[in-house]
Design a protein around this motif. Structure first.
Motif, PDB file in Angstrom:
ATOM      1  N   VAL A   1      -5.119  -5.577  21.602  1.00  0.00           N
ATOM      2  CA  VAL A   1      -5.494  -5.842  20.449  1.00  0.00           C
ATOM      3  C   VAL A   1      -5.709  -4.977  19.441  1.00  0.00           C
ATOM      4  N   ALA A   2      -6.481  -4.053  19.847  1.00  0.00           N
ATOM      5  CA  ALA A   2      -6.780  -2.690  19.133  1.00  0.00           C
ATOM      6  C   ALA A   2      -5.275  -2.025  18.835  1.00  0.00           C
ATOM      7  N   VAL A   3      -4.522  -1.995  19.787  1.00  0.00           N
ATOM      8  CA  VAL A   3      -3.126  -1.214  19.197  1.00  0.00           C
ATOM      9  C   VAL A   3      -2.289  -2.370  18.252  1.00  0.00           C
ATOM     10  N   LEU A   4      -2.347  -3.477  18.626  1.00  0.00           N
ATOM     11  CA  LEU A   4      -1.659  -4.528  17.314  1.00  0.00           C
ATOM     12  C   LEU A   4      -2.314  -4.265  15.940  1.00  0.00           C
TER      13      LEU A   4
ATOM     14  N   ARG B   1      -1.276  -1.150  14.579  1.00  0.00           N
ATOM     15  CA  ARG B   1      -0.016  -1.183  14.073  1.00  0.00           C
ATOM     16  C   ARG B   1      -0.109  -1.939  12.777  1.00  0.00           C
ATOM     17  N   PHE B   2      -0.891  -2.964  12.644  1.00  0.00           N
ATOM     18  CA  PHE B   2      -0.938  -3.649  11.303  1.00  0.00           C
ATOM     19  C   PHE B   2      -1.310  -2.864  10.429  1.00  0.00           C
ATOM     20  N   ILE B   3      -2.375  -2.144  10.553  1.00  0.00           N
ATOM     21  CA  ILE B   3      -2.807  -1.148   9.499  1.00  0.00           C
ATOM     22  C   ILE B   3      -1.952  -0.234   9.075  1.00  0.00           C
ATOM     23  N   LEU B   4      -1.215   0.448   9.991  1.00  0.00           N
ATOM     24  CA  LEU B   4      -0.187   1.475   9.439  1.00  0.00           C
ATOM     25  C   LEU B   4       1.069   0.720   8.625  1.00  0.00           C
ATOM     26  N   ARG B   5       1.410  -0.445   8.969  1.00  0.00           N
ATOM     27  CA  ARG B   5       2.446  -1.065   8.466  1.00  0.00           C
ATOM     28  C   ARG B   5       2.027  -1.643   7.008  1.00  0.00           C
ATOM     29  N   SER B   6       0.677  -1.738   6.899  1.00  0.00           N
ATOM     30  CA  SER B   6       0.196  -2.139   5.541  1.00  0.00           C
ATOM     31  C   SER B   6       0.331  -1.041   4.398  1.00  0.00           C
TER      32      SER B   6
END
Length: 374
Positions: free
Chosen positions: A227-230, A233-238
């Motif tokens: 969950v932390a990795v996902l 990843r969401f933060i970086l793609r935002s």
């Protein structure tokens, strides 16, 4: 590796396809490894070791955000790992003390709860006020998440607001890690000193020392880590992720565009601290103690090594880095008792020299080569 930068348009397209396939398959492969392969191939003892390595992987994932994409090299992630560890230990110690018949003779009679054994050994008969809230899970869990993240944000924002960054900020975090370790050891009556807080057999009424608990804690750690990795990843793609990269590369331009870089850097540093605190909490539940050895300079630098080995721009690579270094430490210390520290030192020297982008960079290069051949 020169051909990575000078090639035909067709080769560039093939390389891009190879990288996309590599990135898309990395997380599913990691999930299969952690959820299926390791539990099937490991006994309860080895599984407990892997769970400990994965607890440290939270710090590595946080450093990918802070260091790899935010440009903030923290040499003090052990501070937040230690805070999460000790706050979890405080809750577990008070829970264990409350159900221990021998502990009922300590404390302030009917006016106060019994105190932990190490406090009694240091002539402390009244539970300190700042320990008392940790007797309640509804306070302990939010505190584990909020206090480290809040302190990290204040520390980062105060420094970056004054344009204190780069190596100077790294030195500050390193010094704070040393200070925290010294304070914990010095305040033996309240923290357990060099021995730490030990004797933590239960959490929420359930034993954490049985073989079943080892498997449960392992899977809980894996799920939280994925969950932390996902989330990362969401933060970086935002849009936030794009601003972070821009701040890392050209902070002055972002400032002139009307953004406050200190606010963004403070936020991502707080997220990294939150990850470290979660890792510290899971670490304490798995090993059954909290010690100043997990929040000093040495573990903080090792956390950076995990990230560097896996690749400071790869979230999945950071997890592999933590697993590889942890497994190497266990194997080398068992079979090469007299020289294992030298072998670990050689590993830490060789990786930055010959793999500056870590294992993830090596795999990307191989993916590009295979893409070109296609």
């Amino acid at each position: 590796m020169k051909d990575l930068f000078v090639s035909s348009p067709g080769a560039v397209v093939n390389r891009t396809r190879g990288l996309i396939m590599l990135n898309q398959s990395a997380l599913p492969l990691l999930a299969v490894l952690l959820l299926v392969a390791i539990p099937v191939l490991s006994g309860s003892f080895r599984l407990g070791l892997f769970a400990k390595y994965l607890s440290l992987a939270f710090c590595a994932v946080g450093l990918v955000l802070a260091w790899g994409y935010g440009g903030i090299l923290s040499l003090g992630q052990g501070i937040f790992f230690g805070l999460g560890s000790y706050m979890t230990a405080m809750y577990m110690k008070l829970e264990a003390t409350s159900v221990d018949p021998a502990a009922a003779v300590f404390g302030t009679g009917t006016a106060g709860p019994p105190v932990p054994d190490f406090m009694t050994f240091n002539s402390i008969d009244v539970l300190p006020w700042w320990w008392k809230p940790f007797a309640h899970l509804w306070f302990a869990l939010p505190a584990i998440l909020i206090i480290p993240a809040g302190l990290a944000f204040l520390l980062a924002y105060a420094n970056f607001r004054k344009r204190v960054g780069g190596v100077y900020f790294s030195i500050i975090t390193l010094a704070l890690a040393s200070i925290l370790s010294i304070v914990i050891i010095g305040q033996q009556g309240y923290t357990g000193g060099a021995n730490g807080i030990t004797g933590l057999p239960v959490f929420m009424g359930y034993s954490v020392q049985s073989d079943t608990a080892v498997y449960v804690l392992y899977y809980v750690t894996v799920c939280l880590l994925l969950v932390a990795v996902l989330t990362a990843r969401f933060i970086l793609r935002s849009r936030l992720g794009k601003i972070l990269i821009a701040i890392r590369d050209r902070e002055d331009r972002i400032r002139f565009s009307g953004y406050d870089p200190a606010l963004f850097k403070g936020f991502i540093f707080a997220v990294a601290a939150l990850y470290s605190a979660i890792g510290g909490a899971m670490f304490t539940m798995q090993v059954g103690f909290a010690s100043p050895s997990v929040c000093g300079i040495v573990p903080s630098i090792e956390m950076v090594i995990y990230t560097a080995l896996g690749g400071r721009l790869s979230l999945v690579g950071a997890v592999y880095g933590a697993l590889i270094v942890g497994a190497a430490k266990s194997y080398l210390s068992e079979d090469f008792v007299n020289v294992w520290l030298y072998l670990m030192g050689a590993l830490f020297i060789v990786v930055p020299m010959f793999l500056p982008r870590g294992l993830a960079g090596l795999l990307e290069w191989k993916g590009c080569r295979s893409g070109e051949r296609q």
